[in-house]
Design a protein around this motif. Structure first.
Motif: not given
Length: 317
Positions: A62, A65-66, A93, A140, A143-144, A162
């Motif tokens: 996470d 990803g964040d 990743l 993740n 998420d991109q 997730s």
């Protein structure tokens, strides 16, 4: 158990071992800020070690990803990349997935990152499979590429990657996995993910992400500009209340999971459900105005909700 138990420096990386271990400690230390207890001290040592190893992995995924990795690119170096790659989540990743394959005996020797090295004995001891861990990476990656969700069904599909793998891993680590428990666990984990999305509307928007389904936003006449306000108007509050109720329904659906197990595992799972309920109660107490920042439950509020779950969860077996 102190955060980071079981993290040991690689023998072939002695000069950087203290930094690597400190990184692992910092990541694991984030468990204290979660809505629910990750690996409380009343659990058997083997369970605690396993849960913290899984948490460390999930937290690292996470954070990549964040964009929340510690500055300096140290995690990139640990994964065999240039420090500048820390600013490229997809490259990170990919490197993490390659390291995950090493955990499961793939080519390339031992895992490079200490958090994945700590995961290897847990995987071996509990015969875990790669799929849940890969699901977290894929979430993740998504998420991109995906920053808006059109329907609630689209959001549920995201939560399948997730959130739900974590609950399935908990069941595997404790030797209690059955199809019915997996179904209940998925409901709880999806609920917890939605709770987090409800709490973190402003934080997510800062990353150009909105997890409130666009279909629901239109239903409640909420535009993206409304989510950028310092305080929520009536429409935003109604939307947040609607999504919170969905999460509450999912928690209720999953609560029988608590009654299907015994002993200390029952208490742990009650902590997960109670943590979600306490967070929802905090959102409600804030009048569903989450825009100034995430409403957080108090410790006493958490304990009350856990006790209520233990009292009301139907017992089976």
């Amino acid at each position: 158990m102190t955060a980071g138990h079981g993290i040991r420096p690689r023998r072939d990386a002695a000069p950087t071992a203290p930094d690597a271990r400190a990184h692992a400690y910092a990541t694991l230390g984030k468990a204290r800020s979660e809505n629910f207890p990750v690996a409380p001290s009343f659990l058997p040592r083997a369970w605690r070690d396993g849960l913290m190893a899984v948490y460390g992995y999930a937290r690292l995924v996470d954070d990549i990803g964040d964009g929340d990795l510690a500055p300096g690119g140290h995690d990139a170096v640990l994964l065999g990349l240039d420090p500048a790659a820390a600013d490229d989540p997809l490259a990170m990743l990919d490197a993490l997935e390659a390291d995950l394959h090493r955990v499961f005996g793939g080519s390339g020797g031992a895992p490079r990152h200490p958090l994945l090295e700590a995961l290897r004995p847990v995987v071996s001891a509990h015969d875990l499979t790669p799929e849940p861990f890969l699901g977290l990476i894929e979430a993740n990656r998504r998420d991109q590429r995906v920053t808006r969700y059109e329907t609630y069904g689209d959001l549920l599909a995201y939560c399948e990657l997730s959130a739900n793998p974590v609950g399935r891993l908990v069941l595997s680590l404790t030797g209690t996995s059955t199809p019915e428990r997996i179904r209940r666990s998925d409901a709880v984990c999806t609920a917890l993910q939605i709770v987090e999305h409800v709490q973190d509307v402003t934080e997510d928007l800062g990353r150009d992400r909105i997890y409130l389904p666009a279909q629901d936003m239109r239903r409640f006449h909420v535009a993206e500009t409304d989510l950028k306000a310092h305080r929520a108007g009536a429409s935003v509050r109604s939307l947040v209340a609607f999504e919170a109720e969905r999460a509450r329904d999912l928690l209720n659906e999953g609560t029988p999971l608590v009654g299907s197990v015994h002993g200390r595992l029952r208490l742990l799972l009650a902590g997960f459900v109670g943590g979600g309920r306490a967070a929802l109660r905090a959102v409600t107490a804030a009048g569903f105005d989450v825009l100034p920042g995430p409403p957080k439950p108090t410790r006493s509020g958490l304990l009350r909700e856990v006790a209520a779950v233990l009292r009301t969860a139907p017992r089976k077996g």
